[in-house]
Design a protein around this motif. Sequence first.
Motif, PDB file in Angstrom:
ATOM      1  N   PHE A  10       0.835  -1.202   0.000  1.00  0.00           N
ATOM      2  CA  PHE A  10       0.000   0.000   0.000  1.00  0.00           C
ATOM      3  C   PHE A  10       0.869   1.250   0.000  1.00  0.00           C
ATOM      4  O   PHE A  10       0.586   2.210  -0.727  1.00  0.00           O
ATOM      5  N   LEU A  11       1.925   1.252   0.799  1.00  0.00           N
ATOM      6  CA  LEU A  11       2.812   2.407   0.845  1.00  0.00           C
ATOM      7  C   LEU A  11       3.529   2.604  -0.488  1.00  0.00           C
ATOM      8  O   LEU A  11       3.747   3.738  -0.925  1.00  0.00           O
ATOM      9  N   GLY A  12       3.894   1.495  -1.128  1.00  0.00           N
ATOM     10  CA  GLY A  12       4.534   1.598  -2.435  1.00  0.00           C
ATOM     11  C   GLY A  12       3.611   2.222  -3.463  1.00  0.00           C
ATOM     12  O   GLY A  12       4.014   3.104  -4.238  1.00  0.00           O
ATOM     13  N   ILE A  13       2.358   1.779  -3.482  1.00  0.00           N
ATOM     14  CA  ILE A  13       1.369   2.346  -4.407  1.00  0.00           C
ATOM     15  C   ILE A  13       1.107   3.803  -4.074  1.00  0.00           C
ATOM     16  O   ILE A  13       1.024   4.669  -4.963  1.00  0.00           O
ATOM     17  N   SER A  14       0.996   4.092  -2.774  1.00  0.00           N
ATOM     18  CA  SER A  14       0.775   5.472  -2.340  1.00  0.00           C
ATOM     19  C   SER A  14       1.908   6.385  -2.775  1.00  0.00           C
ATOM     20  O   SER A  14       1.682   7.495  -3.264  1.00  0.00           O
ATOM     21  N   ALA A  15       3.148   5.917  -2.603  1.00  0.00           N
ATOM     22  CA  ALA A  15       4.307   6.726  -2.999  1.00  0.00           C
ATOM     23  C   ALA A  15       4.295   7.002  -4.495  1.00  0.00           C
ATOM     24  O   ALA A  15       4.604   8.115  -4.942  1.00  0.00           O
ATOM     25  N   PHE A  16       3.920   5.985  -5.284  1.00  0.00           N
ATOM     26  CA  PHE A  16       3.849   6.169  -6.739  1.00  0.00           C
ATOM     27  C   PHE A  16       2.793   7.208  -7.100  1.00  0.00           C
ATOM     28  O   PHE A  16       3.036   8.112  -7.917  1.00  0.00           O
ATOM     29  N   LEU A  17       1.622   7.104  -6.481  1.00  0.00           N
ATOM     30  CA  LEU A  17       0.528   8.010  -6.816  1.00  0.00           C
ATOM     31  C   LEU A  17       0.810   9.442  -6.355  1.00  0.00           C
ATOM     32  O   LEU A  17       0.529  10.398  -7.081  1.00  0.00           O
ATOM     33  N   THR A  18       1.361   9.600  -5.156  1.00  0.00           N
ATOM     34  CA  THR A  18       1.613  10.955  -4.662  1.00  0.00           C
ATOM     35  C   THR A  18       2.713  11.647  -5.455  1.00  0.00           C
ATOM     36  O   THR A  18       2.726  12.878  -5.557  1.00  0.00           O
ATOM     37  N   HIS A  19       3.630  10.874  -6.038  1.00  0.00           N
ATOM     38  CA  HIS A  19       4.657  11.490  -6.881  1.00  0.00           C
ATOM     39  C   HIS A  19       4.071  12.054  -8.169  1.00  0.00           C
ATOM     40  O   HIS A  19       4.702  12.892  -8.828  1.00  0.00           O
ATOM     41  N   LEU A  20       2.869  11.613  -8.526  1.00  0.00           N
ATOM     42  CA  LEU A  20       2.207  12.140  -9.718  1.00  0.00           C
ATOM     43  C   LEU A  20       1.517  13.474  -9.449  1.00  0.00           C
ATOM     44  O   LEU A  20       1.148  14.178 -10.387  1.00  0.00           O
ATOM     45  N   VAL A  21       1.329  13.803  -8.172  1.00  0.00           N
ATOM     46  CA  VAL A  21       0.670  15.056  -7.809  1.00  0.00           C
ATOM     47  C   VAL A  21       1.663  16.206  -7.956  1.00  0.00           C
ATOM     48  O   VAL A  21       2.757  16.156  -7.392  1.00  0.00           O
ATOM     49  N   PRO A  22       1.308  17.264  -8.705  1.00  0.00           N
ATOM     50  CA  PRO A  22       2.229  18.400  -8.875  1.00  0.00           C
ATOM     51  C   PRO A  22       2.619  19.022  -7.539  1.00  0.00           C
ATOM     52  O   PRO A  22       1.778  19.199  -6.654  1.00  0.00           O
TER      53      PRO A  22
END
Length: 241
Positions: A10-22
């Motif tokens: 979950f943390l890995g997916i979260s880190a990937f998604l939050t890196h997409l946020v400007p």
Amino acid sequence: MGNLIKTVLFLGISAFLTHLVPFSDYFRSLDTMIHEFGHALVTLLLSGKVMYIELYANHSGVTYSQVSSRWSLIPISLAGYMIASLFALLLFQLRAAGKERLGLQLMTVVAGLSLILFVRNQTGIIWLLGFLALTIMMLALAPRWLRDVYYLLLAFLTLEESVFGPFSLLLYAWQDATKAGDASNLASVTPVPAIGWALLFTLFSLWCAAQALKAFMRGRKSSVERKSSPAAKFDRTGSGV
């Protein structure tokens, strides 16, 4: 073990998604601020003196202090990573209770105290001023939905950093035990090696993350549930008597 794997995924997916946020990278220093504030707070509680804090653009930081005894290094060194992990957990518990506004107010207070009392380097001051301005604006002017999205972004970024920080420390301790920050400080006054302390920080952060994600999965209380909770608690107390 299953919960641990789920938490890491979950943390890995979260880190990937939050890196997409400007501009999300900007807010990762929130965890650093909490970490260093934890060191400063425990130093003061143990009658030490906090000289100053520096926050850097690469999301690292350092607290310079004078302590009353060598053994006081133990609780002070423990405070940084552990308080940061507990703070991340608190943010998710507040969200589950529908108290995002309180969470943002708490961040504002910590940032304000850090700016006034501790942080002295230019990068840290500029970051704190920007974070304070944006968070106060969210509290005062933003619609509820936008404020809640902002809160959730901060909560997840803080949670990620609270885990990845100790994990990085574990790698540093493995490579060079003298360059593992708080773990090295603890190793210098205890028989436990730096890698042992780094492992403790990592496991504690994962436990806090698992609890935080449980709170997230439970969902957020509705306004109706929040209004009815005091009466429900009172009734249970009355029946118990």
